[in-house]
Design a protein around this motif. Structure first.
Motif, short mmCIF file in Angstrom:
data_model
loop_
_atom_site.label_atom_id
_atom_site.label_comp_id
_atom_site.label_asym_id
_atom_site.label_seq_id
_atom_site.Cartn_x
_atom_site.Cartn_y
_atom_site.Cartn_z
N PRO A 193 0.81 -1.19 0.00
CA PRO A 193 -0.16 0.12 -0.03
C PRO A 193 0.79 1.19 0.00
O PRO A 193 2.29 1.42 0.27
CB PRO A 193 -0.79 -0.14 1.42
N ASP A 194 0.33 2.41 -0.25
CA ASP A 194 0.74 3.77 -0.44
C ASP A 194 0.97 4.25 1.01
O ASP A 194 0.31 4.89 1.53
CB ASP A 194 -0.03 4.45 -1.20
N THR A 195 2.33 3.88 1.64
CA THR A 195 2.55 4.42 2.83
C THR A 195 3.81 5.02 2.88
O THR A 195 4.57 4.91 2.08
CB THR A 195 2.55 3.46 4.16
N ALA A 196 4.18 5.98 3.93
CA ALA A 196 5.43 6.53 4.14
C ALA A 196 6.56 5.56 4.41
O ALA A 196 7.54 5.62 3.48
CB ALA A 196 5.37 7.54 5.25
N ASP A 197 6.53 4.50 4.80
CA ASP A 197 7.29 3.50 5.28
C ASP A 197 7.49 2.88 3.74
O ASP A 197 8.90 2.66 3.44
CB ASP A 197 7.01 2.47 6.10
N ASN A 198 6.55 2.53 3.10
CA ASN A 198 7.01 1.87 1.76
C ASN A 198 7.61 2.88 0.89
O ASN A 198 8.50 2.61 -0.11
CB ASN A 198 5.62 1.37 1.18
#
Length: 258
Positions: free
Chosen positions: A123-128
């Protein structure tokens, strides 16, 4: 397919996203526009179900190196093979962005590439964002996509590290060698145990033979001793007869013999 995924290979080990990204055929950052029910069961090992669907996606960014996609930014295409399975799921929702590990199957369908039997959709996350930006560069992005900024860390990693997949392959090979050697050690230990039992048996038989030999020797010595005593106690018959005959008779016998 669910059964296949549930029963992982005996030598399976989890891999990091960095390792798996090196092995994925296609990596894209894309937006899910819509979901559609699979019109047919394209996978031979699955029965028709409403839980399978494909997603219409819009390409926001492509992998900068090694990509097999080669389509313009903003292109739209379908990703099939999504849905809920018995042991895993590939699920997305419309109007959300995802990182996809993809590959093309034998029917030229774009499907998730679950490298090492692990997740293929992120998913589109800051960590990714940080994770994928540190692994490699993205290119071919649409003008309004600014989530992937190049970091010097990526180039430093590429210049100084071995490929993770190569290192992991070497580790797997070493594990396989250790496993093979362990099996050989167990086999040798088993053979050694058999040899020890044989040696114990031979020693037991040797001691038994030695006891029997000693017993026979003792019996022979006793027999010889008995015979020796008997010969001294009972002289030969002729000598005894000579001793019992009177002197005159012995003299006459000698004269006649001459």
């Amino acid at each position: 397919m669910g059964t296949f995924w549930c029963q992982l290979p005996h030598d399976w080990r989890p891999q990091t996203e960095a390792c798996r990204a090196e092995l994925a055929e296609i990596i894209v950052f894309a937006k899910v526009l819509a979901l559609h029910k699979e019109p047919y069961n394209y996978l031979p090992w699955q029965s028709p179900t409403d839980l399978l669907y494909f997603a219409e996606i819009e390409l926001l960014c492509d992998q900068a190196w090694g990509s097999m996609l080669e389509v313009p930014a903003g292109s739209r295409f379908n990703v099939t093979g999504l849905g809920y399975f018995s042991c895993f799921s590939y699920s997305v929702t419309p109007n959300n962005n995802y990182y996809f590990f993809l590959k093309m199957d034998e029917n030229y369908n774009m499907v998730p590439h679950g490298v090492n039997f692990q997740d293929a959709i992120f998913p589109d996350t800051a960590d990714n964002h940080r994770l994928f930006a540190s692994l490699f560069q993205f290119a071919n992005c649409t003008p309004d996509t600014q989530v992937h900024s190049y970091t010097p860390e990526w180039e430093a990693q590429e210049d100084s590290r071995f490929l993770c997949s190569t290192v992991q392959k070497a580790l797997f090979e070493e594990e396989e060698k250790v496993s093979t050697l362990s099996q050989k050690v167990r086999s040798l230990e088993k053979a050694n145990g058999h040899l020890r039992e044989k040696v114990k048996t031979m020693k037991r038989l040797l001691r038994q033979a030695q006891r029997e030999t000693a017993k026979e020797k003792q019996t022979l010595n006793l027999k010889q001793l008995y015979e020796s005593k008997t010969s001294r106690t009972h002289p030969h018959q002729d000598t005894t007869q000579d001793q019992k005959e009177p002197p005159l008779k012995r003299a006459l016998s000698k004269t006649l013999n001459k």
